[in-house]
Design a protein around this motif. Structure first.
Motif, PDB file in Angstrom:
ATOM      1  N   ARG A 278      24.335  -7.623   6.107  1.00  0.00           N
ATOM      2  CA  ARG A 278      25.137  -7.407   4.860  1.00  0.00           C
ATOM      3  C   ARG A 278      24.907  -6.018   4.395  1.00  0.00           C
ATOM      4  NH1 ARG A 278      22.602 -12.043   3.873  1.00  0.00           N
ATOM      5  NH2 ARG A 278      21.479 -11.062   2.023  1.00  0.00           N
ATOM      6  N   LEU A 279      24.272  -5.298   5.335  1.00  0.00           N
ATOM      7  CA  LEU A 279      23.976  -3.776   5.056  1.00  0.00           C
ATOM      8  C   LEU A 279      23.205  -3.581   3.671  1.00  0.00           C
ATOM      9  CD1 LEU A 279      27.118  -1.857   5.828  1.00  0.00           C
ATOM     10  CD2 LEU A 279      25.313  -2.239   7.418  1.00  0.00           C
ATOM     11  N   SER A 280      22.211  -4.618   3.443  1.00  0.00           N
ATOM     12  CA  SER A 280      21.499  -4.356   2.229  1.00  0.00           C
ATOM     13  C   SER A 280      19.979  -4.283   2.376  1.00  0.00           C
ATOM     14  CB  SER A 280      21.832  -5.625   1.439  1.00  0.00           C
ATOM     15  OG  SER A 280      21.607  -7.076   1.990  1.00  0.00           O
ATOM     16  N   TYR A 281      19.492  -4.465   3.713  1.00  0.00           N
ATOM     17  CA  TYR A 281      18.096  -4.507   3.957  1.00  0.00           C
ATOM     18  C   TYR A 281      17.631  -3.402   4.526  1.00  0.00           C
ATOM     19  CZ  TYR A 281      17.687  -9.261   2.490  1.00  0.00           C
ATOM     20  OH  TYR A 281      17.546 -10.438   1.742  1.00  0.00           O
ATOM     21  N   TYR A 282      16.673  -2.519   4.126  1.00  0.00           N
ATOM     22  CA  TYR A 282      16.108  -1.289   4.879  1.00  0.00           C
ATOM     23  C   TYR A 282      14.717  -1.740   5.316  1.00  0.00           C
ATOM     24  CZ  TYR A 282      20.060   1.181   3.380  1.00  0.00           C
ATOM     25  OH  TYR A 282      21.361   1.602   3.094  1.00  0.00           O
ATOM     26  N   CYS A 283      14.409  -1.445   6.718  1.00  0.00           N
ATOM     27  CA  CYS A 283      13.415  -1.816   7.285  1.00  0.00           C
ATOM     28  C   CYS A 283      12.422  -0.737   7.325  1.00  0.00           C
ATOM     29  CB  CYS A 283      13.408  -2.310   8.910  1.00  0.00           C
ATOM     30  SG  CYS A 283      14.908  -3.669   8.826  1.00  0.00           S
ATOM     31  N   HIS A 284      11.213  -0.990   6.870  1.00  0.00           N
ATOM     32  CA  HIS A 284      10.177   0.082   6.882  1.00  0.00           C
ATOM     33  C   HIS A 284       9.091  -0.476   7.730  1.00  0.00           C
ATOM     34  CE1 HIS A 284      11.757   2.387   3.348  1.00  0.00           C
ATOM     35  NE2 HIS A 284      12.153   1.258   3.242  1.00  0.00           N
ATOM     36  N   PHE A 285       8.461   0.570   8.714  1.00  0.00           N
ATOM     37  CA  PHE A 285       7.446   0.268   9.647  1.00  0.00           C
ATOM     38  C   PHE A 285       6.479   1.151   9.584  1.00  0.00           C
ATOM     39  CE2 PHE A 285       5.426   0.483  13.863  1.00  0.00           C
ATOM     40  CZ  PHE A 285       5.228  -0.942  13.911  1.00  0.00           C
ATOM     41  N   GLY A 286       5.024   0.535   9.561  1.00  0.00           N
ATOM     42  CA  GLY A 286       4.142   1.382   9.747  1.00  0.00           C
ATOM     43  C   GLY A 286       3.730   2.556   8.676  1.00  0.00           C
ATOM     44  N   GLY A 287       2.951   3.529   8.978  1.00  0.00           N
ATOM     45  CA  GLY A 287       2.232   4.471   8.033  1.00  0.00           C
ATOM     46  C   GLY A 287       0.878   4.248   7.790  1.00  0.00           C
ATOM     47  N   THR A 288       0.543   5.329   7.151  1.00  0.00           N
ATOM     48  CA  THR A 288      -1.239   5.083   7.028  1.00  0.00           C
ATOM     49  C   THR A 288      -1.526   5.578   5.324  1.00  0.00           C
ATOM     50  OG1 THR A 288      -3.165   6.612   7.546  1.00  0.00           O
ATOM     51  CG2 THR A 288      -1.125   7.748   7.680  1.00  0.00           C
ATOM     52  N   GLN A 289      -2.748   5.130   4.934  1.00  0.00           N
ATOM     53  CA  GLN A 289      -2.915   5.262   3.500  1.00  0.00           C
ATOM     54  C   GLN A 289      -3.255   6.838   3.399  1.00  0.00           C
ATOM     55  OE1 GLN A 289      -5.060   2.063   1.204  1.00  0.00           O
ATOM     56  NE2 GLN A 289      -4.700   0.878   3.106  1.00  0.00           N
TER      57      GLN A 289
ATOM     58  N   ASP B  18       0.874  -1.317   0.135  1.00  0.00           N
ATOM     59  CA  ASP B  18      -0.085   0.144   0.065  1.00  0.00           C
ATOM     60  C   ASP B  18       0.917   1.263   0.000  1.00  0.00           C
ATOM     61  OD1 ASP B  18      -2.482  -1.243  -0.036  1.00  0.00           O
ATOM     62  OD2 ASP B  18      -2.562  -1.377   2.376  1.00  0.00           O
ATOM     63  N   PRO B  19       0.434   2.370  -0.625  1.00  0.00           N
ATOM     64  CA  PRO B  19       1.148   3.542  -0.620  1.00  0.00           C
ATOM     65  C   PRO B  19       0.852   4.062   0.907  1.00  0.00           C
ATOM     66  CG  PRO B  19      -0.973   3.806  -1.891  1.00  0.00           C
ATOM     67  CD  PRO B  19      -0.616   2.241  -1.580  1.00  0.00           C
ATOM     68  N   ARG B  20       1.618   5.054   1.186  1.00  0.00           N
ATOM     69  CA  ARG B  20       1.698   5.306   2.602  1.00  0.00           C
ATOM     70  C   ARG B  20       2.309   6.508   2.844  1.00  0.00           C
ATOM     71  NH1 ARG B  20       3.807   0.210   5.012  1.00  0.00           N
ATOM     72  NH2 ARG B  20       2.869  -0.787   3.238  1.00  0.00           N
ATOM     73  N   VAL B  21       2.079   7.236   3.970  1.00  0.00           N
ATOM     74  CA  VAL B  21       2.626   8.641   4.635  1.00  0.00           C
ATOM     75  C   VAL B  21       2.865   8.240   6.241  1.00  0.00           C
ATOM     76  CG1 VAL B  21       1.851  10.224   3.044  1.00  0.00           C
ATOM     77  CG2 VAL B  21       0.566   9.694   5.054  1.00  0.00           C
ATOM     78  N   GLY B  22       3.691   9.120   6.815  1.00  0.00           N
ATOM     79  CA  GLY B  22       3.733   8.792   8.239  1.00  0.00           C
ATOM     80  C   GLY B  22       4.595   7.449   8.839  1.00  0.00           C
ATOM     81  N   HIS B  23       5.503   6.889   7.750  1.00  0.00           N
ATOM     82  CA  HIS B  23       5.939   5.663   8.072  1.00  0.00           C
ATOM     83  C   HIS B  23       7.556   5.961   8.492  1.00  0.00           C
ATOM     84  CE1 HIS B  23       6.245   6.859   3.917  1.00  0.00           C
ATOM     85  NE2 HIS B  23       7.566   6.039   3.591  1.00  0.00           N
ATOM     86  N   THR B  24       8.283   4.977   8.606  1.00  0.00           N
ATOM     87  CA  THR B  24       9.786   5.206   9.097  1.00  0.00           C
ATOM     88  C   THR B  24      10.570   4.185   8.391  1.00  0.00           C
ATOM     89  OG1 THR B  24       9.431   3.840  10.946  1.00  0.00           O
ATOM     90  CG2 THR B  24       9.037   6.173  11.237  1.00  0.00           C
ATOM     91  N   ALA B  25      11.754   4.447   8.293  1.00  0.00           N
ATOM     92  CA  ALA B  25      12.840   3.491   7.520  1.00  0.00           C
ATOM     93  C   ALA B  25      14.170   3.588   8.450  1.00  0.00           C
ATOM     94  CB  ALA B  25      12.932   4.010   6.268  1.00  0.00           C
ATOM     95  N   VAL B  26      14.592   2.354   8.912  1.00  0.00           N
ATOM     96  CA  VAL B  26      15.905   2.290   9.048  1.00  0.00           C
ATOM     97  C   VAL B  26      16.773   1.236   8.583  1.00  0.00           C
ATOM     98  CG1 VAL B  26      15.139   2.850  11.491  1.00  0.00           C
ATOM     99  CG2 VAL B  26      15.267   0.467  10.968  1.00  0.00           C
ATOM    100  N   LEU B  27      18.246   1.561   8.569  1.00  0.00           N
ATOM    101  CA  LEU B  27      19.138   0.450   8.010  1.00  0.00           C
ATOM    102  C   LEU B  27      19.170  -0.929   8.705  1.00  0.00           C
ATOM    103  CD1 LEU B  27      21.486  -0.033   6.273  1.00  0.00           C
ATOM    104  CD2 LEU B  27      22.897   0.977   7.921  1.00  0.00           C
ATOM    105  N   GLY B  28      18.700  -1.940   7.967  1.00  0.00           N
ATOM    106  CA  GLY B  28      18.920  -2.983   8.401  1.00  0.00           C
ATOM    107  C   GLY B  28      20.338  -3.645   8.760  1.00  0.00           C
ATOM    108  N   ILE B  29      20.674  -4.776   9.326  1.00  0.00           N
ATOM    109  CA  ILE B  29      22.098  -4.892   9.791  1.00  0.00           C
ATOM    110  C   ILE B  29      22.666  -6.214   8.907  1.00  0.00           C
ATOM    111  CG2 ILE B  29      21.598  -4.420  12.176  1.00  0.00           C
ATOM    112  CD1 ILE B  29      21.338  -7.717  12.859  1.00  0.00           C
TER     113      ILE B  29
END
Length: 245
Positions: free
Chosen positions: A72-83, A59-70
């Motif tokens: 191999r430094l290749s995954y970025y974790c996105h959490f939450g947000g609202t449509q 789903d498209p979203r706003v109000g979400h967050t992203a952090v660098l995963g651990i």
């Protein structure tokens, strides 16, 4: 202030996450854009940046967050947000990964284990060691406007994507590469190795110093003995050389 014109630049947008990836580029995820000032915001598709997994709608979203995963430094974790920033309708999946090892980038949608927090938007997310710390924010739902807010802090162990209730001790398998937040941090095992190395080095140095001291003492004794023998022989020769009176 310089306003450079960059090739292939994205459209103007707001309410996005901007994440720096290892090759020096920024990735902008989600948010809204406007054709003209004052127009209603149009939600940006998440697939504008990466491909979604088969049979999974991101789903498209706003109000979400992203952090660098651990990993191999290749995954970025996105959490939450609202449509919708006003209706506070949950964007699914709530937790997604962005794999940037190769292009085109690929979304992944693992299901975290443990006791998950409620779906949140306009919260904060911070990376600490191997943990994503999620705090506060608005609680979203599937039906319509929500005035519920969260006053809690949640932890996700990013080494196995598990929601936990406390920090645990790091193990050698937790990281394939060290993340920037770990520079200068020493684990108990590393500390024990350092201490043992220092003690061993001191013992070796002490043994060398003691050996040199003993050899020096032996050499001094040997020199003294030679000198006594020489003196004794010299005195004897002198006495034998004197004529009888």
């Amino acid at each position: 202030m310089e306003n450079p014109s960059l090739p292939n630049h994205p459209s103007k947008r707001s309410h996005v996450t901007a994440t720096l990836i290892p090759d020096g580029r920024f990735i902008y995820i989600g948010g809204v854009t406007q054709s003209n000032p004052g127009d209603n915001g149009a939600r940006l598709l998440m697939t504008e940046t990466a491909n979604s997994p088969n049979s999974v709608n991101i789903d498209p979203r706003v109000g979400h967050t992203a952090v660098l995963g651990i990993t191999r430094l290749s995954y970025y974790c996105h959490f939450g947000g609202t449509q919708d920033g006003f209706a506070q309708i949950t964007a699914y999946p709530v937790f997604i990964l962005l794999d940037v090892k190769s292009e085109p980038f690929q979304y992944l949608a693992p299901t975290p284990s443990g006791s998950a927090p409620p779906p949140l938007a306009f919260h904060t997310a911070t990376l600490y060691q191997k943990y994503m710390i999620v705090a506060f924010g608005n609680i979203t739902n599937d039906f319509g406007p929500s005035n519920n807010t969260s006053a809690y802090v949640y932890l996700m162990d990013l080494s196995n994507y598990t929601w936990v209730t406390q920090f645990g001790e790091l193990t050698p398998t937790d990281f394939r590469k060290t993340t920037p937040t770990d520079f200068g941090k020493t684990t108990p095992t590393e500390l024990a190795i350092i201490i043992c190395s220092i003690v061993a080095s001191l013992l070796i140095i002490g043994a060398i110093v003691l050996f040199c001291y003993i050899r020096k003492e032996e050499n001094e004794k040997y020199k003294c003995s030679i000198w006594i023998i020489i003196c004794h022989r010299t005195k004897r020769n002198i006495i034998e050389a004197e004529p009888p009176s």
